[in-house]
Scaffold this motif. Structure first.
Motif, PDB file in Angstrom:
ATOM      1  N   ARG A 296      72.830  21.058  48.016  1.00 42.18           N
ATOM      2  CA  ARG A 296      72.398  19.847  48.444  1.00 42.18           C
ATOM      3  C   ARG A 296      71.571  19.872  49.733  1.00 42.18           C
ATOM      4  NH1 ARG A 296      74.159  15.101  45.823  1.00 42.18           N
ATOM      5  NH2 ARG A 296      75.766  15.844  44.439  1.00 42.18           N
ATOM      6  N   ILE A 297      71.566  21.007  50.288  1.00 35.06           N
ATOM      7  CA  ILE A 297      70.594  21.412  51.583  1.00 35.06           C
ATOM      8  C   ILE A 297      69.242  21.291  50.994  1.00 35.06           C
ATOM      9  CG2 ILE A 297      70.084  23.001  53.301  1.00 35.06           C
ATOM     10  CD1 ILE A 297      72.883  23.683  53.423  1.00 35.06           C
ATOM     11  N   PRO A 298      68.380  20.381  51.595  1.00 38.09           N
ATOM     12  CA  PRO A 298      66.860  20.159  51.352  1.00 38.09           C
ATOM     13  C   PRO A 298      66.023  21.733  51.411  1.00 38.09           C
ATOM     14  CG  PRO A 298      67.355  18.602  52.566  1.00 38.09           C
ATOM     15  CD  PRO A 298      68.693  19.661  52.811  1.00 38.09           C
ATOM     16  N   LEU A 299      65.210  21.984  50.702  1.00 38.20           N
ATOM     17  CA  LEU A 299      64.558  23.105  50.691  1.00 38.20           C
ATOM     18  C   LEU A 299      63.408  23.056  51.699  1.00 38.20           C
ATOM     19  CD1 LEU A 299      64.078  24.021  46.854  1.00 38.20           C
ATOM     20  CD2 LEU A 299      65.534  25.286  48.434  1.00 38.20           C
ATOM     21  N   ALA A 300      63.220  21.552  51.758  1.00 37.57           N
ATOM     22  CA  ALA A 300      62.160  21.480  52.945  1.00 37.57           C
ATOM     23  C   ALA A 300      62.659  22.267  54.360  1.00 37.57           C
ATOM     24  CB  ALA A 300      61.967  20.030  53.376  1.00 37.57           C
ATOM     25  N   LEU A 301      63.736  22.053  54.647  1.00 34.44           N
ATOM     26  CA  LEU A 301      64.467  22.808  55.797  1.00 34.44           C
ATOM     27  C   LEU A 301      63.956  24.456  55.692  1.00 34.44           C
ATOM     28  CD1 LEU A 301      67.913  21.469  56.381  1.00 34.44           C
ATOM     29  CD2 LEU A 301      65.769  20.844  57.768  1.00 34.44           C
ATOM     30  N   GLU A 302      64.278  25.085  54.574  1.00 32.07           N
ATOM     31  CA  GLU A 302      63.767  26.316  54.206  1.00 32.07           C
ATOM     32  C   GLU A 302      62.525  26.798  54.609  1.00 32.07           C
ATOM     33  OE1 GLU A 302      64.120  29.905  51.237  1.00 32.07           O
ATOM     34  OE2 GLU A 302      64.936  28.030  50.424  1.00 32.07           O
ATOM     35  N   GLU A 303      61.618  25.827  53.794  1.00 33.73           N
ATOM     36  CA  GLU A 303      60.310  26.008  53.840  1.00 33.73           C
ATOM     37  C   GLU A 303      59.651  25.833  55.411  1.00 33.73           C
ATOM     38  OE1 GLU A 303      58.898  22.904  51.473  1.00 33.73           O
ATOM     39  OE2 GLU A 303      59.350  24.012  49.635  1.00 33.73           O
ATOM     40  N   GLN A 304      60.087  25.133  56.144  1.00 33.24           N
ATOM     41  CA  GLN A 304      59.903  24.854  57.598  1.00 33.24           C
ATOM     42  C   GLN A 304      60.268  26.165  58.383  1.00 33.24           C
ATOM     43  OE1 GLN A 304      61.688  21.323  58.738  1.00 33.24           O
ATOM     44  NE2 GLN A 304      60.268  19.874  57.708  1.00 33.24           N
ATOM     45  N   ALA A 305      61.328  26.670  58.026  1.00 31.56           N
ATOM     46  CA  ALA A 305      61.868  27.756  58.747  1.00 31.56           C
ATOM     47  C   ALA A 305      61.163  29.064  58.396  1.00 31.56           C
ATOM     48  CB  ALA A 305      63.168  28.235  58.537  1.00 31.56           C
ATOM     49  N   ARG A 306      60.635  29.036  57.332  1.00 29.61           N
ATOM     50  CA  ARG A 306      59.636  30.078  56.714  1.00 29.61           C
ATOM     51  C   ARG A 306      58.198  30.028  57.249  1.00 29.61           C
ATOM     52  NH1 ARG A 306      62.046  33.494  53.539  1.00 29.61           N
ATOM     53  NH2 ARG A 306      63.533  32.808  51.875  1.00 29.61           N
ATOM     54  N   VAL A 307      57.828  28.888  57.548  1.00 28.01           N
ATOM     55  CA  VAL A 307      56.649  28.714  58.399  1.00 28.01           C
ATOM     56  C   VAL A 307      56.657  29.143  59.706  1.00 28.01           C
ATOM     57  CG1 VAL A 307      54.982  26.909  59.089  1.00 28.01           C
ATOM     58  CG2 VAL A 307      55.690  26.891  56.765  1.00 28.01           C
ATOM     59  N   ASP A 308      57.778  29.091  60.264  1.00 25.90           N
ATOM     60  CA  ASP A 308      57.995  29.558  61.552  1.00 25.90           C
ATOM     61  C   ASP A 308      58.335  30.742  61.600  1.00 25.90           C
ATOM     62  OD1 ASP A 308      57.446  27.071  62.794  1.00 25.90           O
ATOM     63  OD2 ASP A 308      59.887  26.477  62.568  1.00 25.90           O
ATOM     64  N   GLY A 309      58.510  31.574  60.704  1.00 32.09           N
ATOM     65  CA  GLY A 309      58.440  33.125  60.200  1.00 32.09           C
ATOM     66  C   GLY A 309      60.118  33.689  60.391  1.00 32.09           C
ATOM     67  N   ALA A 310      60.927  32.528  59.879  1.00 36.93           N
ATOM     68  CA  ALA A 310      62.141  33.317  59.825  1.00 36.93           C
ATOM     69  C   ALA A 310      62.516  33.908  58.357  1.00 36.93           C
ATOM     70  CB  ALA A 310      63.232  31.933  59.763  1.00 36.93           C
ATOM     71  N   GLY A 311      63.372  34.709  58.558  1.00 36.78           N
ATOM     72  CA  GLY A 311      63.634  35.687  57.327  1.00 36.78           C
ATOM     73  C   GLY A 311      64.812  35.036  56.515  1.00 36.78           C
ATOM     74  N   ASP A 312      65.291  35.673  55.290  1.00 35.71           N
ATOM     75  CA  ASP A 312      66.540  35.033  54.703  1.00 35.71           C
ATOM     76  C   ASP A 312      67.758  35.044  55.445  1.00 35.71           C
ATOM     77  OD1 ASP A 312      64.938  34.570  52.319  1.00 35.71           O
ATOM     78  OD2 ASP A 312      65.430  36.397  51.415  1.00 35.71           O
ATOM     79  N   LEU A 313      67.864  35.987  56.013  1.00 34.10           N
ATOM     80  CA  LEU A 313      69.276  36.028  56.790  1.00 34.10           C
ATOM     81  C   LEU A 313      69.048  34.964  58.135  1.00 34.10           C
ATOM     82  CD1 LEU A 313      71.907  37.562  57.215  1.00 34.10           C
ATOM     83  CD2 LEU A 313      71.117  39.129  58.641  1.00 34.10           C
ATOM     84  N   ARG A 314      68.032  34.802  58.897  1.00 34.40           N
ATOM     85  CA  ARG A 314      68.156  33.879  59.925  1.00 34.40           C
ATOM     86  C   ARG A 314      68.184  32.635  59.240  1.00 34.40           C
ATOM     87  NH1 ARG A 314      64.281  35.068  64.991  1.00 34.40           N
ATOM     88  NH2 ARG A 314      66.623  34.971  65.885  1.00 34.40           N
TER      89      ARG A 314
END
Length: 106
Positions: free
Chosen positions: A12-30
């Motif tokens: 249920r965690i929105p994928l938009a949060l992951e996408e925003q983190a990826r744009v900021d340069g975060a990897g899977d573990l972070r």
């Protein structure tokens, strides 16, 4: 596809949060450690409490498996006190209160 998407309460965690983190340069573990895990702490805490209570309150399995009376867990010892006629009600109630303490503290 994210690694954590396969677990039940993390779906249920929105994928938009992951996408925003990826744009900021975060990897899977972070992403997992900084975004997903903090959002799942209440669910993980609930699972931990119910898991502890399930293990702590087991009676039948130790009663069947353990052969040595000195190795019995508190649940079996307290119920064996019920059959003893020598002990008063105060001792039985004190043993039941001691058995309840870890569950109440958790």
């Amino acid at each position: 596809m994210p690694i954590y998407i396969l677990t039940g309460f993390m779906k249920r965690i929105p994928l938009a949060l992951e996408e925003q983190a990826r744009v900021d340069g975060a990897g899977d573990l972070r992403i997992f450690l900084r975004i997903v895990l903090p959002l799942c702490k209440p669910a993980l805490g609930t699972c931990a409490v119910f898991g502890f209570l399930m293990i702590w309150d087991q009676y039948l399995l130790p009663l069947l498996v353990i052969q040595t009376p000195s190795m019995n867990p508190l649940t079996v010892v307290v119920t064996s006190l019920q059959s003893s006629q020598e002990l008063g009600d105060g001792v039985r109630l004190a043993a039941a209160a001691i058995l309840m303490v870890p569950s109440v503290l958790l």
